[in-house]
Design a protein around this motif. Structure first.
Motif, PDB file in Angstrom:
ATOM      1  N   ASP A   1       0.849  -1.193   0.000  1.00 22.97           N
ATOM      2  CA  ASP A   1       0.000   0.000   0.000  1.00 22.97           C
ATOM      3  C   ASP A   1       0.882   1.239   0.000  1.00 22.97           C
ATOM      4  N   SER A   2       0.538   2.198  -0.838  1.00 23.82           N
ATOM      5  CA  SER A   2       1.329   3.420  -0.953  1.00 23.82           C
ATOM      6  C   SER A   2       0.951   4.405   0.148  1.00 23.82           C
ATOM      7  N   GLN A   3       1.950   5.126   0.642  1.00 25.47           N
ATOM      8  CA  GLN A   3       1.729   6.156   1.648  1.00 25.47           C
ATOM      9  C   GLN A   3       1.739   7.549   1.024  1.00 25.47           C
ATOM     10  N   ILE A   4       1.906   7.609  -0.303  1.00 23.89           N
ATOM     11  CA  ILE A   4       1.983   8.890  -0.993  1.00 23.89           C
ATOM     12  C   ILE A   4       0.956   8.914  -2.132  1.00 23.89           C
TER      13      ILE A   4
ATOM     14  N   PRO B   1       1.977   6.581  -6.334  1.00 24.08           N
ATOM     15  CA  PRO B   1       2.709   5.378  -5.922  1.00 24.08           C
ATOM     16  C   PRO B   1       4.047   5.229  -6.636  1.00 24.08           C
ATOM     17  N   ARG B   2       5.014   4.642  -5.929  1.00 22.70           N
ATOM     18  CA  ARG B   2       6.356   4.422  -6.468  1.00 22.70           C
ATOM     19  C   ARG B   2       6.359   3.253  -7.448  1.00 22.70           C
TER      20      ARG B   2
ATOM     21  N   LYS C   1      -2.904   1.755  -7.079  1.00 19.08           N
ATOM     22  CA  LYS C   1      -2.779   2.493  -5.828  1.00 19.08           C
ATOM     23  C   LYS C   1      -1.686   1.938  -4.916  1.00 19.08           C
ATOM     24  N   ARG C   2      -0.842   1.074  -5.471  1.00 15.96           N
ATOM     25  CA  ARG C   2       0.177   0.426  -4.650  1.00 15.96           C
ATOM     26  C   ARG C   2       1.573   0.794  -5.134  1.00 15.96           C
ATOM     27  N   ASP C   3       2.542   0.811  -4.208  1.00 11.46           N
ATOM     28  CA  ASP C   3       3.946   0.924  -4.585  1.00 11.46           C
ATOM     29  C   ASP C   3       4.359  -0.411  -5.183  1.00 11.46           C
TER      30      ASP C   3
END
Length: 192
Positions: A40-43, A46-47, A76-78
């Motif tokens: 899960d991305s925190q930004i 996503p990276r 929506k995920r890194d």
């Protein structure tokens, strides 16, 4: 003595997010491992981080998985993807392994043990033929791999190896066990 051993991680049990392929360095086949991790991305954006793989090919496989494989959570995920041992995989024959590693990581479900995946993946989700499939399968079999996913018409298959021909990503994704596939489509007709 065995260059393929440099590009593999030997495990007793398969791990989600890993898939093996066979690349050709000139005329010499080498088995290589693709690894992927999704979190899960925190930004807001996503990276997307790659090592040993072309960033554009990984991005393309992510788009194909979302649109044709109906795996919706990837956007929506890194996403982290890499090869083992520093090998650089640039040929399209690694596409299927990259896509399966990403799908396996997204669903947190390992692929079957002793499986290799060989094939180019198009934007329509089709799995296309690549050169040297027989040589690639022979090398995988020599190293003890017993299952392979390949495009249609692979040619002569090594004795004792189970080869599954796949026409598109929907068929290829069926190798993932059903359990743990929260991101997989609920209706199998959507997958072909």
């Amino acid at each position: 003595t065995d260059p393929s051993g440099l590009f593999l991680t030997r495990r007793d049990e398969p791990v989600p997010g890993t898939c093996l392929t066979v690349t050709l360095e000139g005329r010499r086949p080498l088995v290589a491992e693709v690894q992927a991790l999704t979190v899960d991305s925190q930004i807001p954006s996503p990276r997307r981080t790659t090592s040993g793989l072309e960033t554009s090919r990984v991005s393309m496989m992510l788009a194909v998985l979302e649109q044709r494989g109906r795996i919706s959570a990837l956007g929506k995920r890194d996403i982290y993807s890499a090869t083992v041992g520093g090998v650089k995989l640039t040929e399209p024959a690694a596409d299927l392994a990259i896509a399966l590693a990403l799908a396996s990581a997204a669903s947190d479900t390992p692929l079957p043990k002793n499986l290799v995946a060989i094939g180019e993946v198009g934007l329509a989700g089709e799995v296309r033929r690549v050169t040297g499939v027989q040589r690639r399968l022979a090398e995988a079999h020599r190293l003890g791999f017993t299952q392979a996913l390949v495009p249609s018409d692979p040619g002569k298959i090594p004795a004792g190896m189970k080869v599954t021909e796949v026409a598109d990503m929907g068929e290829a994704l069926r190798v993932l066990p059903r359990r743990g596939r929260a991101d997989a489509p609920q209706d199998d007709s959507a997958r072909r």
